[in-house]
Design a protein around this motif. Structure first.
Motif, PDB file in Angstrom:
ATOM      1  N   TRP A  98       0.841  -1.197   0.000  1.00  0.00           N
ATOM      2  CA  TRP A  98       0.000   0.000   0.000  1.00  0.00           C
ATOM      3  C   TRP A  98       0.869   1.236   0.000  1.00  0.00           C
ATOM      4  CZ3 TRP A  98      -4.988   0.220  -1.071  1.00  0.00           C
ATOM      5  CH2 TRP A  98      -5.690  -0.992  -1.034  1.00  0.00           C
ATOM      6  N   ALA A  99       0.760   2.013  -1.079  1.00  0.00           N
ATOM      7  CA  ALA A  99       1.516   3.258  -1.180  1.00  0.00           C
ATOM      8  C   ALA A  99       0.603   4.425  -0.810  1.00  0.00           C
ATOM      9  CB  ALA A  99       2.031   3.425  -2.602  1.00  0.00           C
ATOM     10  N   THR A 100       1.202   5.510  -0.338  1.00  0.00           N
ATOM     11  CA  THR A 100       0.404   6.691  -0.004  1.00  0.00           C
ATOM     12  C   THR A 100       0.663   7.784  -1.042  1.00  0.00           C
ATOM     13  OG1 THR A 100       2.187   7.208   1.530  1.00  0.00           O
ATOM     14  CG2 THR A 100       0.174   6.318   2.468  1.00  0.00           C
ATOM     15  N   ASN A 101      -0.196   8.789  -1.043  1.00  0.00           N
ATOM     16  CA  ASN A 101      -0.058   9.952  -1.948  1.00  0.00           C
ATOM     17  C   ASN A 101       0.050   9.595  -3.426  1.00  0.00           C
ATOM     18  OD1 ASN A 101      -0.215  11.772   0.166  1.00  0.00           O
ATOM     19  ND2 ASN A 101       1.994  11.654   0.535  1.00  0.00           N
ATOM     20  N   PRO A 102      -0.991   9.139  -4.069  1.00  0.00           N
ATOM     21  CA  PRO A 102      -2.270   8.782  -3.469  1.00  0.00           C
ATOM     22  C   PRO A 102      -2.207   7.371  -2.889  1.00  0.00           C
ATOM     23  CG  PRO A 102      -2.373   8.460  -5.837  1.00  0.00           C
ATOM     24  CD  PRO A 102      -1.005   8.995  -5.536  1.00  0.00           C
ATOM     25  N   TYR A 103      -3.159   7.081  -1.989  1.00  0.00           N
ATOM     26  CA  TYR A 103      -3.255   5.775  -1.356  1.00  0.00           C
ATOM     27  C   TYR A 103      -3.684   4.756  -2.406  1.00  0.00           C
ATOM     28  CZ  TYR A 103      -4.203   2.724   2.634  1.00  0.00           C
ATOM     29  OH  TYR A 103      -4.172   1.719   3.557  1.00  0.00           O
ATOM     30  N   ARG A 104      -2.833   3.809  -2.705  1.00  0.00           N
ATOM     31  CA  ARG A 104      -3.164   2.852  -3.755  1.00  0.00           C
ATOM     32  C   ARG A 104      -2.337   1.591  -3.600  1.00  0.00           C
ATOM     33  NH1 ARG A 104       0.924   5.977  -4.844  1.00  0.00           N
ATOM     34  NH2 ARG A 104       2.477   5.421  -6.400  1.00  0.00           N
ATOM     35  N   LEU A 105      -2.809   0.535  -4.267  1.00  0.00           N
ATOM     36  CA  LEU A 105      -2.106  -0.756  -4.273  1.00  0.00           C
ATOM     37  C   LEU A 105      -1.044  -0.729  -5.355  1.00  0.00           C
ATOM     38  CD1 LEU A 105      -4.600  -3.753  -4.286  1.00  0.00           C
ATOM     39  CD2 LEU A 105      -2.726  -3.330  -2.707  1.00  0.00           C
ATOM     40  N   VAL A 106       0.189  -1.054  -5.006  1.00  0.00           N
ATOM     41  CA  VAL A 106       1.230  -1.101  -6.034  1.00  0.00           C
ATOM     42  C   VAL A 106       1.939  -2.455  -5.992  1.00  0.00           C
ATOM     43  CG1 VAL A 106       1.614   1.396  -6.035  1.00  0.00           C
ATOM     44  CG2 VAL A 106       2.951  -0.049  -4.491  1.00  0.00           C
ATOM     45  N   ARG A 107       2.514  -2.815  -7.109  1.00  0.00           N
ATOM     46  CA  ARG A 107       3.263  -4.076  -7.191  1.00  0.00           C
ATOM     47  C   ARG A 107       4.762  -3.842  -7.191  1.00  0.00           C
ATOM     48  NH1 ARG A 107       0.679  -8.522  -7.558  1.00  0.00           N
ATOM     49  NH2 ARG A 107      -1.550  -8.448  -7.942  1.00  0.00           N
ATOM     50  N   GLN A 108       5.170  -2.581  -7.328  1.00  0.00           N
ATOM     51  CA  GLN A 108       6.587  -2.278  -7.187  1.00  0.00           C
ATOM     52  C   GLN A 108       6.776  -0.879  -6.629  1.00  0.00           C
ATOM     53  OE1 GLN A 108       8.364  -2.710 -11.123  1.00  0.00           O
ATOM     54  NE2 GLN A 108       8.030  -0.526 -11.438  1.00  0.00           N
ATOM     55  N   VAL A 109       7.909  -0.677  -5.990  1.00  0.00           N
ATOM     56  CA  VAL A 109       8.226   0.624  -5.392  1.00  0.00           C
ATOM     57  C   VAL A 109       9.618   1.014  -5.888  1.00  0.00           C
ATOM     58  CG1 VAL A 109       8.525   1.922  -3.244  1.00  0.00           C
ATOM     59  CG2 VAL A 109       6.906  -0.001  -3.320  1.00  0.00           C
ATOM     60  N   ALA A 110       9.695   2.165  -6.553  1.00  0.00           N
ATOM     61  CA  ALA A 110      10.969   2.675  -7.076  1.00  0.00           C
ATOM     62  C   ALA A 110      11.745   1.593  -7.830  1.00  0.00           C
ATOM     63  CB  ALA A 110      11.809   3.268  -5.946  1.00  0.00           C
ATOM     64  N   GLY A 111      11.030   0.826  -8.640  1.00  0.00           N
ATOM     65  CA  GLY A 111      11.681  -0.188  -9.464  1.00  0.00           C
ATOM     66  C   GLY A 111      11.923  -1.522  -8.774  1.00  0.00           C
ATOM     67  N   HIS A 112      11.576  -1.612  -7.477  1.00  0.00           N
ATOM     68  CA  HIS A 112      11.752  -2.878  -6.753  1.00  0.00           C
ATOM     69  C   HIS A 112      10.418  -3.606  -6.665  1.00  0.00           C
ATOM     70  CE1 HIS A 112      15.862  -2.051  -5.226  1.00  0.00           C
ATOM     71  NE2 HIS A 112      15.458  -0.784  -5.355  1.00  0.00           N
ATOM     72  N   ALA A 113      10.382  -4.853  -7.177  1.00  0.00           N
ATOM     73  CA  ALA A 113       9.130  -5.620  -7.159  1.00  0.00           C
ATOM     74  C   ALA A 113       8.798  -6.054  -5.732  1.00  0.00           C
ATOM     75  CB  ALA A 113       9.270  -6.846  -8.047  1.00  0.00           C
ATOM     76  N   VAL A 114       7.523  -5.943  -5.366  1.00  0.00           N
ATOM     77  CA  VAL A 114       7.058  -6.471  -4.083  1.00  0.00           C
ATOM     78  C   VAL A 114       7.147  -7.995  -4.161  1.00  0.00           C
ATOM     79  CG1 VAL A 114       5.055  -6.620  -2.534  1.00  0.00           C
ATOM     80  CG2 VAL A 114       5.473  -4.514  -3.832  1.00  0.00           C
ATOM     81  N   PRO A 115       7.717  -8.666  -3.145  1.00  0.00           N
ATOM     82  CA  PRO A 115       7.812 -10.130  -3.202  1.00  0.00           C
ATOM     83  C   PRO A 115       6.435 -10.765  -3.349  1.00  0.00           C
ATOM     84  CG  PRO A 115       8.839  -9.267  -1.173  1.00  0.00           C
ATOM     85  CD  PRO A 115       8.244  -8.101  -1.896  1.00  0.00           C
ATOM     86  N   GLY A 116       6.364 -11.856  -4.109  1.00  0.00           N
ATOM     87  CA  GLY A 116       5.087 -12.513  -4.347  1.00  0.00           C
ATOM     88  C   GLY A 116       4.603 -13.306  -3.136  1.00  0.00           C
ATOM     89  N   VAL A 117       3.334 -13.721  -3.199  1.00  0.00           N
ATOM     90  CA  VAL A 117       2.769 -14.589  -2.169  1.00  0.00           C
ATOM     91  C   VAL A 117       3.229 -16.014  -2.473  1.00  0.00           C
ATOM     92  CG1 VAL A 117       0.633 -15.468  -1.152  1.00  0.00           C
ATOM     93  CG2 VAL A 117       0.738 -13.106  -1.969  1.00  0.00           C
ATOM     94  N   PRO A 118       3.914 -16.679  -1.527  1.00  0.00           N
ATOM     95  CA  PRO A 118       4.378 -18.045  -1.806  1.00  0.00           C
ATOM     96  C   PRO A 118       3.203 -18.982  -2.087  1.00  0.00           C
ATOM     97  CG  PRO A 118       5.333 -17.194   0.255  1.00  0.00           C
ATOM     98  CD  PRO A 118       4.286 -16.215  -0.180  1.00  0.00           C
ATOM     99  N   GLY A 119       3.407 -19.945  -2.979  1.00  0.00           N
ATOM    100  CA  GLY A 119       2.333 -20.856  -3.382  1.00  0.00           C
ATOM    101  C   GLY A 119       1.749 -21.654  -2.227  1.00  0.00           C
ATOM    102  N   ASN A 120       2.564 -21.986  -1.226  1.00  0.00           N
ATOM    103  CA  ASN A 120       2.031 -22.777  -0.107  1.00  0.00           C
ATOM    104  C   ASN A 120       1.023 -21.998   0.721  1.00  0.00           C
ATOM    105  OD1 ASN A 120       4.458 -21.311   0.511  1.00  0.00           O
ATOM    106  ND2 ASN A 120       4.532 -22.316   2.503  1.00  0.00           N
ATOM    107  N   TYR A 121       1.007 -20.657   0.642  1.00  0.00           N
ATOM    108  CA  TYR A 121       0.022 -19.884   1.405  1.00  0.00           C
ATOM    109  C   TYR A 121      -1.399 -20.190   0.917  1.00  0.00           C
ATOM    110  CZ  TYR A 121       3.509 -16.799   3.687  1.00  0.00           C
ATOM    111  OH  TYR A 121       4.541 -16.283   4.443  1.00  0.00           O
TER     112      TYR A 121
END
Ligand SMILES: O=C(O)CCC(=O)C(=O)O
Ligand SMILES: [Fe+2]
Length: 228
Positions: A75-98
């Motif tokens: 969750w990023a702010t300004n504006p508040y939104r869902l993002v999949r990467q921050v400054a070029g860094h990918a958010v780690p994925g949800v592991p398959g076992n979850y």
């Protein structure tokens, strides 16, 4: 604050502690706990020092005592939104076992709470949070309102015993129900309690069992569906 916690020798049946909130004591065995901790540690290390690394978020006027790692989205702010990467860094994925763990525990919970039955099929593990509680950490009463989905949250506890407080949907005050979460316990909250206030008033230092993968503190992993 040991007086806040249950006597450890009381029987702990699986039960619905509030409408749509099911406690499954001892749902994860020690090898499962150990492997979840080691997996979370590997993911945390892989993004350490980057903008998607584990951090202590600022909330209101202060900084959380809990360290948080987002999986699947952030969750990023300004504006508040869902993002999949921050400054070029990918958010780690949800592991398959979850996904498998979520479905297994949702089925068990739905057998106890009819309010959860609609979710025993079709749940999608799209997001996750790994919370690390150092021995003195706590989490204030809050509502999990970030996900548009009304799907239940599956919450796994590993390490030190925590006092978990499940409140009401109106405000952060009483009535609430307190339950001790031991290493390996699972809580599923959904149905009429999906947007209820809840928090962790304290963790009991030195109670993590040998072999759970954590020497001190507590890890809480929540598995979440994000979209409708
Ligand atoms: O640590 C817990 O058991 C609860 C965590 C929580 O409420 C959250 O991450 O939103
Ligand atoms: Fe929460």
């Amino acid at each position: 604050m040991p007086s806040l916690f249950d006597a450890p020798d009381l029987p702990r049946p699986a039960r619905e502690i509030a409408p749509g909130v099911v406690h499954l004591p001892g749902a994860l065995d020690l090898p499962q706990q150990e492997s979840l901790v080691s997996q979370a540690r590997d993911i945390t290390r892989s993004v350490a020092g980057t903008p998607v690394g584990m951090r202590r978020p600022l909330i209101g006027g202060g900084q959380m005592s809990v360290h948080v790692l987002s999986l699947g989205h952030h969750w990023a702010t300004n504006p508040y939104r869902l993002v999949r990467q921050v400054a070029g860094h990918a958010v780690p994925g949800v592991p398959g076992n979850y996904q498998q763990l979520a479905v297994e525990f949702l089925r068990q919970a739905a057998a106890i709470s009819p309010a959860l039955a609609p979710w025993s099929e079709g749940f999608r593990a799209e997001g996750g949070l790994v919370n690390y509680y150092p021995p003195d950490a706590r989490m204030g009463m809050h509502v999990d309102a970030d996900e548009p989905s009304g799907a239940p949250v599956i919450s796994l506890s590993i390490g030190d015993t925590a006092l978990f407080r499940m409140g009401n949907t109106l405000n952060r005050h009483k009535p609430w129900v307190d339950v001790s979460l031991l290493s390996g316990d699972v809580i599923i909250f959904g149905g009429p309690s999906r947007r209820a206030y809840h928090g962790v008033p304290g963790v009991q230092p030195g109670t993590a069992p040998e072999g759970c993968g954590l020497r001190e503190g507590r890890i809480n992993i929540t598995i979440r569906q994000v979209g409708e």
